[in-house]
Scaffold this motif. Structure first.
Motif, PDB file in Angstrom:
ATOM      1  N   LEU A 273      75.789  -3.741  32.729  1.00 13.41           N
ATOM      2  CA  LEU A 273      75.885  -2.898  31.335  1.00 13.41           C
ATOM      3  C   LEU A 273      75.966  -4.119  29.874  1.00 13.41           C
ATOM      4  O   LEU A 273      76.948  -5.306  30.482  1.00 13.41           O
ATOM      5  CB  LEU A 273      77.104  -2.346  31.115  1.00 13.41           C
ATOM      6  CG  LEU A 273      77.153  -0.899  31.798  1.00 13.41           C
ATOM      7  CD1 LEU A 273      77.066   0.128  32.207  1.00 13.41           C
ATOM      8  CD2 LEU A 273      75.450  -0.531  31.502  1.00 13.41           C
ATOM      9  N   PHE A 274      75.717  -4.268  29.457  1.00 13.70           N
ATOM     10  CA  PHE A 274      75.466  -4.859  27.935  1.00 13.70           C
ATOM     11  C   PHE A 274      77.207  -4.815  27.258  1.00 13.70           C
ATOM     12  O   PHE A 274      77.805  -3.286  27.736  1.00 13.70           O
ATOM     13  CB  PHE A 274      74.552  -4.778  26.487  1.00 13.70           C
ATOM     14  CG  PHE A 274      75.510  -5.667  25.590  1.00 13.70           C
ATOM     15  CD1 PHE A 274      74.904  -6.713  25.564  1.00 13.70           C
ATOM     16  CD2 PHE A 274      75.055  -4.930  24.454  1.00 13.70           C
ATOM     17  CE1 PHE A 274      75.072  -6.649  24.259  1.00 13.70           C
ATOM     18  CE2 PHE A 274      75.651  -5.180  23.257  1.00 13.70           C
ATOM     19  CZ  PHE A 274      75.920  -6.342  23.301  1.00 13.70           C
ATOM     20  N   VAL A 275      78.002  -6.094  26.950  1.00 12.77           N
ATOM     21  CA  VAL A 275      79.678  -5.304  26.947  1.00 12.77           C
ATOM     22  C   VAL A 275      79.544  -4.322  25.897  1.00 12.77           C
ATOM     23  O   VAL A 275      80.716  -3.656  26.140  1.00 12.77           O
ATOM     24  CB  VAL A 275      80.225  -6.946  26.655  1.00 12.77           C
ATOM     25  CG1 VAL A 275      79.154  -7.201  24.901  1.00 12.77           C
ATOM     26  CG2 VAL A 275      81.864  -6.896  26.420  1.00 12.77           C
ATOM     27  N   GLU A 276      78.945  -4.350  25.381  1.00 14.26           N
ATOM     28  CA  GLU A 276      79.381  -2.989  24.056  1.00 14.26           C
ATOM     29  C   GLU A 276      78.609  -1.994  24.759  1.00 14.26           C
ATOM     30  O   GLU A 276      80.406  -0.527  24.896  1.00 14.26           O
ATOM     31  CB  GLU A 276      78.414  -2.958  23.118  1.00 14.26           C
ATOM     32  CG  GLU A 276      79.041  -1.834  22.168  1.00 14.26           C
ATOM     33  CD  GLU A 276      77.410  -2.132  20.746  1.00 14.26           C
ATOM     34  OE1 GLU A 276      77.451  -0.729  19.668  1.00 14.26           O
ATOM     35  OE2 GLU A 276      76.440  -2.874  20.958  1.00 14.26           O
ATOM     36  N   TYR A 277      77.901  -1.959  25.607  1.00 17.00           N
ATOM     37  CA  TYR A 277      77.749  -0.258  26.398  1.00 17.00           C
ATOM     38  C   TYR A 277      78.977   0.126  27.639  1.00 17.00           C
ATOM     39  O   TYR A 277      79.350   0.908  28.153  1.00 17.00           O
ATOM     40  CB  TYR A 277      76.513  -0.207  27.258  1.00 17.00           C
ATOM     41  CG  TYR A 277      74.961  -0.229  26.169  1.00 17.00           C
ATOM     42  CD1 TYR A 277      75.580  -0.458  24.391  1.00 17.00           C
ATOM     43  CD2 TYR A 277      74.068  -1.378  26.319  1.00 17.00           C
ATOM     44  CE1 TYR A 277      74.903  -0.615  23.474  1.00 17.00           C
ATOM     45  CE2 TYR A 277      73.471  -1.638  25.824  1.00 17.00           C
ATOM     46  CZ  TYR A 277      73.253  -1.352  23.983  1.00 17.00           C
ATOM     47  OH  TYR A 277      72.575  -1.081  22.929  1.00 17.00           O
ATOM     48  N   ASP A 278      79.960  -1.463  28.009  1.00 15.48           N
ATOM     49  CA  ASP A 278      80.498  -1.311  29.324  1.00 15.48           C
ATOM     50  C   ASP A 278      81.426  -0.604  28.843  1.00 15.48           C
ATOM     51  O   ASP A 278      82.240  -0.320  28.865  1.00 15.48           O
ATOM     52  CB  ASP A 278      80.996  -2.771  29.490  1.00 15.48           C
ATOM     53  CG  ASP A 278      82.190  -3.092  30.700  1.00 15.48           C
ATOM     54  OD1 ASP A 278      81.333  -1.739  31.794  1.00 15.48           O
ATOM     55  OD2 ASP A 278      82.610  -3.557  30.657  1.00 15.48           O
TER      56      ASP A 278
ATOM     57  N   ASP B 110      83.803   2.684  29.682  1.00 15.99           N
ATOM     58  CA  ASP B 110      85.029   2.648  30.078  1.00 15.99           C
ATOM     59  C   ASP B 110      85.682   3.815  29.635  1.00 15.99           C
ATOM     60  O   ASP B 110      86.707   4.035  29.429  1.00 15.99           O
ATOM     61  CB  ASP B 110      85.899   1.318  30.329  1.00 15.99           C
ATOM     62  CG  ASP B 110      85.060   0.319  30.896  1.00 15.99           C
ATOM     63  OD1 ASP B 110      84.147   0.625  32.241  1.00 15.99           O
ATOM     64  OD2 ASP B 110      84.803  -0.333  30.767  1.00 15.99           O
ATOM     65  N   LYS B 111      85.261   3.870  28.369  1.00 17.41           N
ATOM     66  CA  LYS B 111      86.276   4.756  27.213  1.00 17.41           C
ATOM     67  C   LYS B 111      85.647   5.967  27.231  1.00 17.41           C
ATOM     68  O   LYS B 111      86.833   7.216  26.688  1.00 17.41           O
ATOM     69  CB  LYS B 111      86.197   4.615  25.342  1.00 17.41           C
ATOM     70  CG  LYS B 111      87.097   2.327  25.597  1.00 17.41           C
ATOM     71  CD  LYS B 111      86.467   2.647  23.933  1.00 17.41           C
ATOM     72  CE  LYS B 111      87.345   1.003  23.977  1.00 17.41           C
ATOM     73  NZ  LYS B 111      86.884   0.804  22.612  1.00 17.41           N
ATOM     74  N   GLY B 112      84.296   6.105  27.966  1.00 12.72           N
ATOM     75  CA  GLY B 112      84.404   7.944  28.688  1.00 12.72           C
ATOM     76  C   GLY B 112      83.653   8.610  27.062  1.00 12.72           C
ATOM     77  O   GLY B 112      82.942   9.621  27.210  1.00 12.72           O
TER      78      GLY B 112
ATOM     79  N   LYS C  79      86.173  11.968  35.597  1.00  8.90           N
ATOM     80  CA  LYS C  79      87.313  11.504  35.628  1.00  8.90           C
ATOM     81  C   LYS C  79      87.974  10.275  34.665  1.00  8.90           C
ATOM     82  O   LYS C  79      88.954  10.578  33.241  1.00  8.90           O
ATOM     83  CB  LYS C  79      88.265  10.496  36.383  1.00  8.90           C
ATOM     84  CG  LYS C  79      88.445  11.720  37.455  1.00  8.90           C
ATOM     85  CD  LYS C  79      89.540  10.837  38.636  1.00  8.90           C
ATOM     86  CE  LYS C  79      88.984  12.253  39.741  1.00  8.90           C
ATOM     87  NZ  LYS C  79      90.190  11.555  40.958  1.00  8.90           N
ATOM     88  N   VAL C  80      86.938  10.026  33.294  1.00 12.34           N
ATOM     89  CA  VAL C  80      86.648   9.183  32.585  1.00 12.34           C
ATOM     90  C   VAL C  80      85.711   9.818  31.559  1.00 12.34           C
ATOM     91  O   VAL C  80      85.796   9.677  30.547  1.00 12.34           O
ATOM     92  CB  VAL C  80      85.609   7.928  32.745  1.00 12.34           C
ATOM     93  CG1 VAL C  80      85.688   6.491  31.540  1.00 12.34           C
ATOM     94  CG2 VAL C  80      86.829   6.850  34.068  1.00 12.34           C
ATOM     95  N   PHE C  81      84.635  10.072  31.551  1.00 11.25           N
ATOM     96  CA  PHE C  81      83.748  10.352  31.001  1.00 11.25           C
ATOM     97  C   PHE C  81      84.724  11.864  30.153  1.00 11.25           C
ATOM     98  O   PHE C  81      84.675  12.358  30.134  1.00 11.25           O
ATOM     99  CB  PHE C  81      82.710  11.297  31.314  1.00 11.25           C
ATOM    100  CG  PHE C  81      81.474  11.982  30.079  1.00 11.25           C
ATOM    101  CD1 PHE C  81      80.930  10.806  29.072  1.00 11.25           C
ATOM    102  CD2 PHE C  81      80.490  13.246  30.364  1.00 11.25           C
ATOM    103  CE1 PHE C  81      80.410  11.461  28.265  1.00 11.25           C
ATOM    104  CE2 PHE C  81      80.078  13.049  29.998  1.00 11.25           C
ATOM    105  CZ  PHE C  81      79.440  12.647  28.671  1.00 11.25           C
TER     106      PHE C  81
END
Length: 91
Positions: free
Chosen positions: A15-20, A24-26, A80-82
């Motif tokens: 993923l593009f760094v912004e979308y990653d 990761d932040k959910g 667990k993350v979303f």
């Protein structure tokens, strides 16, 4: 012995760094068809972030060429993350 999930190719997305960071932040996740799902808690986010996320809603990611993403890993992220930011201080 259980394989380390972080090194499992079926647990990787490019993923593009912004979308990653959103992933990761959910703030976003994907379904088994690799379609982007955004949080329903947009009202907890800043207007600029809401706008960025809304532009991603429903976009389908290209599937990996060599190794499919594991539905089990997607399920783990979704449970667990979303939306985990909901239990933290509003952004």
């Amino acid at each position: 012995m259980r394989k380390n999930i972080r090194s499992d190719p079926s647990n990787g997305l490019c993923l593009f760094v912004e979308y990653d960071a959103y992933f990761d932040k959910g703030f976003i996740t994907i379904n088994n068809d690799l379609e982007i799902i955004i949080t329903e808690e947009l009202n907890r986010l800043s207007p600029p972030l809401r706008e960025r996320l809304l532009k991603l809603k429903g976009i389908s990611l290209s599937p990996p060429i060599l190794k499919s993403i594991s539905p089990e890993h997607i399920k783990t992220h979704n449970t667990k993350v979303f939306n985990r930011f909901i239990t933290q201080t509003p952004l």
